[in-house]
Write a protein that holds these residues in place. Structure first.
Motif, PDB file in Angstrom:
ATOM      1  N   ASN A   1     -15.223  -2.842  -4.944  1.00  0.00           N
ATOM      2  CA  ASN A   1     -15.372  -4.036  -4.123  1.00  0.00           C
ATOM      3  C   ASN A   1     -14.188  -4.990  -4.332  1.00  0.00           C
ATOM      4  O   ASN A   1     -14.349  -6.204  -4.413  1.00  0.00           O
ATOM      5  N   ILE A   2     -13.000  -4.392  -4.449  1.00  0.00           N
ATOM      6  CA  ILE A   2     -11.744  -5.142  -4.571  1.00  0.00           C
ATOM      7  C   ILE A   2     -10.901  -4.788  -3.358  1.00  0.00           C
ATOM      8  O   ILE A   2     -10.826  -3.629  -2.964  1.00  0.00           O
ATOM      9  N   LYS A   3     -10.263  -5.782  -2.791  1.00  0.00           N
ATOM     10  CA  LYS A   3      -9.450  -5.548  -1.595  1.00  0.00           C
ATOM     11  C   LYS A   3      -8.394  -4.479  -1.847  1.00  0.00           C
ATOM     12  O   LYS A   3      -7.809  -4.402  -2.929  1.00  0.00           O
ATOM     13  N   LEU A   4      -8.139  -3.693  -0.806  1.00  0.00           N
ATOM     14  CA  LEU A   4      -7.182  -2.597  -0.894  1.00  0.00           C
ATOM     15  C   LEU A   4      -5.816  -3.086  -1.352  1.00  0.00           C
ATOM     16  O   LEU A   4      -5.170  -2.458  -2.196  1.00  0.00           O
ATOM     17  N   ARG A   5      -5.374  -4.216  -0.813  1.00  0.00           N
ATOM     18  CA  ARG A   5      -4.067  -4.737  -1.211  1.00  0.00           C
ATOM     19  C   ARG A   5      -4.032  -5.046  -2.710  1.00  0.00           C
ATOM     20  O   ARG A   5      -3.038  -4.781  -3.382  1.00  0.00           O
ATOM     21  N   SER A   6      -5.122  -5.592  -3.249  1.00  0.00           N
ATOM     22  CA  SER A   6      -5.177  -5.898  -4.680  1.00  0.00           C
ATOM     23  C   SER A   6      -5.155  -4.624  -5.515  1.00  0.00           C
ATOM     24  O   SER A   6      -4.509  -4.574  -6.565  1.00  0.00           O
ATOM     25  N   ILE A   7      -5.845  -3.595  -5.040  1.00  0.00           N
ATOM     26  CA  ILE A   7      -5.798  -2.298  -5.734  1.00  0.00           C
ATOM     27  C   ILE A   7      -4.365  -1.786  -5.725  1.00  0.00           C
ATOM     28  O   ILE A   7      -3.844  -1.319  -6.751  1.00  0.00           O
TER      29      ILE A   7
ATOM     30  N   GLN B   1       2.101  -2.083 -16.851  1.00  0.00           N
ATOM     31  CA  GLN B   1       0.926  -2.918 -17.112  1.00  0.00           C
ATOM     32  C   GLN B   1      -0.295  -2.026 -17.292  1.00  0.00           C
ATOM     33  O   GLN B   1      -0.365  -0.932 -16.714  1.00  0.00           O
ATOM     34  N   PRO B   2      -1.271  -2.464 -18.073  1.00  0.00           N
ATOM     35  CA  PRO B   2      -2.466  -1.648 -18.262  1.00  0.00           C
ATOM     36  C   PRO B   2      -3.288  -1.565 -16.975  1.00  0.00           C
ATOM     37  O   PRO B   2      -3.255  -2.469 -16.142  1.00  0.00           O
ATOM     38  N   LEU B   3      -3.987  -0.478 -16.836  1.00  0.00           N
ATOM     39  CA  LEU B   3      -4.871  -0.266 -15.697  1.00  0.00           C
ATOM     40  C   LEU B   3      -6.286  -0.583 -16.157  1.00  0.00           C
ATOM     41  O   LEU B   3      -7.000   0.250 -16.697  1.00  0.00           O
ATOM     42  N   GLU B   4      -6.668  -1.832 -15.993  1.00  0.00           N
ATOM     43  CA  GLU B   4      -7.916  -2.369 -16.541  1.00  0.00           C
ATOM     44  C   GLU B   4      -9.131  -1.907 -15.738  1.00  0.00           C
ATOM     45  O   GLU B   4      -9.027  -1.608 -14.554  1.00  0.00           O
ATOM     46  N   PRO B   5     -10.304  -1.887 -16.404  1.00  0.00           N
ATOM     47  CA  PRO B   5     -11.549  -1.640 -15.676  1.00  0.00           C
ATOM     48  C   PRO B   5     -11.778  -2.782 -14.692  1.00  0.00           C
ATOM     49  O   PRO B   5     -11.370  -3.906 -14.983  1.00  0.00           O
ATOM     50  N   PRO B   6     -12.384  -2.555 -13.592  1.00  0.00           N
ATOM     51  CA  PRO B   6     -12.978  -1.297 -13.159  1.00  0.00           C
ATOM     52  C   PRO B   6     -12.010  -0.364 -12.441  1.00  0.00           C
ATOM     53  O   PRO B   6     -12.359   0.758 -12.111  1.00  0.00           O
ATOM     54  N   VAL B   7     -10.773  -0.800 -12.230  1.00  0.00           N
ATOM     55  CA  VAL B   7      -9.839  -0.007 -11.436  1.00  0.00           C
ATOM     56  C   VAL B   7      -9.475   1.297 -12.144  1.00  0.00           C
ATOM     57  O   VAL B   7      -9.492   2.372 -11.529  1.00  0.00           O
TER      58      VAL B   7
ATOM     59  N   VAL C   1       0.841  -1.200   0.000  1.00  0.00           N
ATOM     60  CA  VAL C   1       0.000   0.000   0.000  1.00  0.00           C
ATOM     61  C   VAL C   1       0.878   1.253   0.000  1.00  0.00           C
ATOM     62  O   VAL C   1       0.598   2.217  -0.732  1.00  0.00           O
ATOM     63  N   ASP C   2       1.946   1.251   0.773  1.00  0.00           N
ATOM     64  CA  ASP C   2       2.858   2.400   0.785  1.00  0.00           C
ATOM     65  C   ASP C   2       3.463   2.644  -0.597  1.00  0.00           C
ATOM     66  O   ASP C   2       3.595   3.790  -1.032  1.00  0.00           O
ATOM     67  N   GLN C   3       3.823   1.581  -1.294  1.00  0.00           N
ATOM     68  CA  GLN C   3       4.366   1.729  -2.647  1.00  0.00           C
ATOM     69  C   GLN C   3       3.322   2.307  -3.593  1.00  0.00           C
ATOM     70  O   GLN C   3       3.625   3.174  -4.422  1.00  0.00           O
ATOM     71  N   ALA C   4       2.082   1.851  -3.479  1.00  0.00           N
ATOM     72  CA  ALA C   4       1.006   2.368  -4.330  1.00  0.00           C
ATOM     73  C   ALA C   4       0.745   3.847  -4.044  1.00  0.00           C
ATOM     74  O   ALA C   4       0.470   4.621  -4.963  1.00  0.00           O
ATOM     75  N   ILE C   5       0.839   4.245  -2.794  1.00  0.00           N
ATOM     76  CA  ILE C   5       0.692   5.658  -2.453  1.00  0.00           C
ATOM     77  C   ILE C   5       1.801   6.460  -3.125  1.00  0.00           C
ATOM     78  O   ILE C   5       1.571   7.553  -3.642  1.00  0.00           O
TER      79      ILE C   5
ATOM     80  N   VAL D   1      -7.539   7.894  -1.490  1.00  0.00           N
ATOM     81  CA  VAL D   1      -7.860   7.609  -2.888  1.00  0.00           C
ATOM     82  C   VAL D   1      -7.897   6.095  -3.106  1.00  0.00           C
ATOM     83  O   VAL D   1      -8.843   5.562  -3.705  1.00  0.00           O
ATOM     84  N   LEU D   2      -6.890   5.380  -2.609  1.00  0.00           N
ATOM     85  CA  LEU D   2      -6.872   3.924  -2.752  1.00  0.00           C
ATOM     86  C   LEU D   2      -8.068   3.278  -2.056  1.00  0.00           C
ATOM     87  O   LEU D   2      -8.699   2.365  -2.600  1.00  0.00           O
ATOM     88  N   ARG D   3      -8.386   3.761  -0.869  1.00  0.00           N
ATOM     89  CA  ARG D   3      -9.517   3.214  -0.111  1.00  0.00           C
ATOM     90  C   ARG D   3     -10.816   3.433  -0.875  1.00  0.00           C
ATOM     91  O   ARG D   3     -11.657   2.529  -0.980  1.00  0.00           O
ATOM     92  N   GLU D   4     -10.978   4.622  -1.451  1.00  0.00           N
ATOM     93  CA  GLU D   4     -12.189   4.910  -2.213  1.00  0.00           C
ATOM     94  C   GLU D   4     -12.311   3.985  -3.427  1.00  0.00           C
ATOM     95  O   GLU D   4     -13.386   3.447  -3.698  1.00  0.00           O
TER      96      GLU D   4
END
Length: 117
Positions: free
Chosen positions: A70-76, A87-93, A40-44, A61-64
Motif C-alpha cells: 500500500n505504498i505508491k509505485l513511485r515511492s517503491i 541504502q538498506p531495503l527496509e520492511p515492508p518493501v 519507475v524506468d530506473q527501478a526496472i 514486480v514493482l506494481r505487485e
C-alpha cells in the motif's frame, strides 16, 4: 471562437486568468508524470541488473510490491533506486520485493533468486 475546452478568450484575445491557471496546473501534472515515469524506468533497470528480472516483467514486480505494501509505485521505485545506491531495503518493501521476485522466478520455472532484501 472557442478553445477546445470551451473557454472564450478575453475581449482582447488573450487567455483569461482561469485558463492560464488550468494550463499551468496541467503542465505541472505532466512534469510530475514524466518524472515518475523516469523513476519507475530506473527501478526496472535495478530489478534487471540486481535481481535478473527482465525489464518486461519489472513493472509487474514493482506494481505487485506497491499493491501489497500500500505504498505508491513511485515511492517503491525511489526506494529501489536508493537500494541500488547502497541504502538498506527496509520492511515492508524488502520482504515484499523478495517475495515478488521469488513468485516471478517460480512462474518462469527458474531457480529461486534467494533474498534480495
Amino acid at each position: 471562437m472557442t478553445t477546445s475546452r470551451g473557454q472564450c478568450p478575453s475581449p482582447d484575445g488573450a487567455p483569461d486568468a482561469a485558463m492560464l491557471a488550468r494550463v499551468e496546473e496541467e503542465n505541472l501534472q505532466l512534469r510530475r508524470a514524466v518524472g515518475a515515469h523516469a523513476t519507475v524506468d530506473q527501478a526496472i533497470g535495478v530489478l534487471a541488473a540486481l535481481c535478473r528480472v527482465p525489464p518486461a516483467a519489472g513493472f509487474e514486480v514493482l506494481r505487485e510490491v506497491s499493491q501489497r505494501t500500500n505504498i505508491k509505485l513511485r515511492s517503491i521505485a525511489e526506494t529501489m533506486i536508493g537500494w541500488a545506491l547502497g541504502q538498506p531495503l527496509e520492511p515492508p518493501v524488502g520482504p515484499e520485493l523478495d517475495a515478488a521476485v521469488q513468485r516471478w522466478s517460480q512462474d518462469q520455472d527458474g531457480p529461486g533468486l534467494g533474498g534480495v532484501g
